[in-house]
Scaffold this motif. Structure first.
Motif, mmCIF file in Angstrom:
data_model
loop_
_atom_site.group_PDB
_atom_site.id
_atom_site.type_symbol
_atom_site.label_atom_id
_atom_site.label_comp_id
_atom_site.label_asym_id
_atom_site.label_seq_id
_atom_site.Cartn_x
_atom_site.Cartn_y
_atom_site.Cartn_z
ATOM 1 N N VAL A 60 20.836 37.476 65.946
ATOM 2 C CA VAL A 60 20.854 37.370 64.492
ATOM 3 C C VAL A 60 19.956 36.218 64.108
ATOM 4 O O VAL A 60 20.141 35.098 64.575
ATOM 5 C CB VAL A 60 22.285 37.120 63.953
ATOM 6 C CG1 VAL A 60 22.273 36.972 62.446
ATOM 7 C CG2 VAL A 60 23.215 38.233 64.388
ATOM 8 N N GLY A 61 18.964 36.497 63.287
ATOM 9 C CA GLY A 61 18.040 35.462 62.861
ATOM 10 C C GLY A 61 18.163 35.200 61.371
ATOM 11 O O GLY A 61 18.686 36.005 60.626
ATOM 12 N N SER A 62 17.686 34.045 60.976
ATOM 13 C CA SER A 62 17.755 33.668 59.575
ATOM 14 C C SER A 62 16.761 32.557 59.307
ATOM 15 O O SER A 62 16.388 31.811 60.209
ATOM 16 C CB SER A 62 19.169 33.183 59.253
ATOM 17 O OG SER A 62 19.210 32.577 57.985
ATOM 18 N N ASP A 63 16.351 32.450 58.054
ATOM 19 C CA ASP A 63 15.490 31.331 57.696
ATOM 20 C C ASP A 63 16.321 30.143 57.217
ATOM 21 O O ASP A 63 15.785 29.110 56.822
ATOM 22 C CB ASP A 63 14.461 31.730 56.646
ATOM 23 C CG ASP A 63 15.093 32.170 55.340
ATOM 24 O OD1 ASP A 63 16.329 32.062 55.198
ATOM 25 O OD2 ASP A 63 14.343 32.636 54.464
ATOM 26 N N GLY A 64 17.648 30.294 57.247
ATOM 27 C CA GLY A 64 18.539 29.191 56.944
ATOM 28 C C GLY A 64 18.803 28.935 55.479
ATOM 29 O O GLY A 64 19.447 27.961 55.122
ATOM 30 N N THR A 70 27.156 32.439 55.788
ATOM 31 C CA THR A 70 28.161 33.468 55.509
ATOM 32 C C THR A 70 27.769 34.795 56.133
ATOM 33 O O THR A 70 28.593 35.474 56.753
ATOM 34 C CB THR A 70 28.345 33.631 53.987
ATOM 35 O OG1 THR A 70 28.728 32.377 53.432
ATOM 36 C CG2 THR A 70 29.391 34.674 53.665
ATOM 37 N N ALA A 71 26.500 35.181 55.985
ATOM 38 C CA ALA A 71 26.026 36.450 56.536
ATOM 39 C C ALA A 71 26.155 36.458 58.060
ATOM 40 O O ALA A 71 26.605 37.455 58.642
ATOM 41 C CB ALA A 71 24.579 36.692 56.121
ATOM 42 N N ILE A 72 25.782 35.377 58.700
ATOM 43 C CA ILE A 72 25.871 35.308 60.165
ATOM 44 C C ILE A 72 27.324 35.384 60.613
ATOM 45 O O ILE A 72 27.654 36.069 61.583
ATOM 46 C CB ILE A 72 25.169 34.043 60.692
ATOM 47 C CG1 ILE A 72 23.657 34.171 60.472
ATOM 48 C CG2 ILE A 72 25.490 33.809 62.165
ATOM 49 C CD1 ILE A 72 22.886 32.900 60.682
ATOM 50 N N GLU A 73 28.215 34.724 59.896
ATOM 51 C CA GLU A 73 29.647 34.794 60.234
ATOM 52 C C GLU A 73 30.154 36.230 60.140
ATOM 53 O O GLU A 73 30.910 36.686 61.006
ATOM 54 C CB GLU A 73 30.450 33.885 59.312
ATOM 55 C CG GLU A 73 30.268 32.413 59.607
ATOM 56 C CD GLU A 73 30.945 31.511 58.591
ATOM 57 O OE1 GLU A 73 31.529 32.014 57.599
ATOM 58 O OE2 GLU A 73 30.895 30.289 58.784
#
Length: 82
Positions: A60-64, A70-73
């Motif tokens: 799971v990646g994100s730009d933070g 919340t999305a990663i959780e």
């Protein structure tokens, strides 16, 4: 044990299986549309045969930015439930 919650839901017409394109939406949409992110995540998890999911790694990646934590959780919880 972790409790498993089953949520009745319906598909969103704008979510199409086009790679990560289903996640390229405004943050407000994810927050305002009930179960928008969980619907998308479950569709991805369900698209892979259960036998092929055993022992796999999900990245799971994100730009933070806003809503990322919340999305990663949500993604991690749903992957564990599956």
């Amino acid at each position: 044990p972790i409790p498993v919650l089953t949520v009745q839901t319906a598909p969103y017409e704008d979510q199409r299986p086009t790679g990560g394109g289903g996640l390229r939406r405004p943050t407000g949409l994810f927050e305002s549309q009930r179960n928008y992110l969980p619907n998308f995540v479950q569709s991805l998890l369900s698209s892979v045969d259960l036998r092929d999911r055993q022992g796999c790694t999900m990245v799971v990646g994100s730009d933070g930015r806003y809503f990322s934590k919340t999305a990663i959780e949500i993604v991690v919880q749903m992957a564990a439930a599956n």
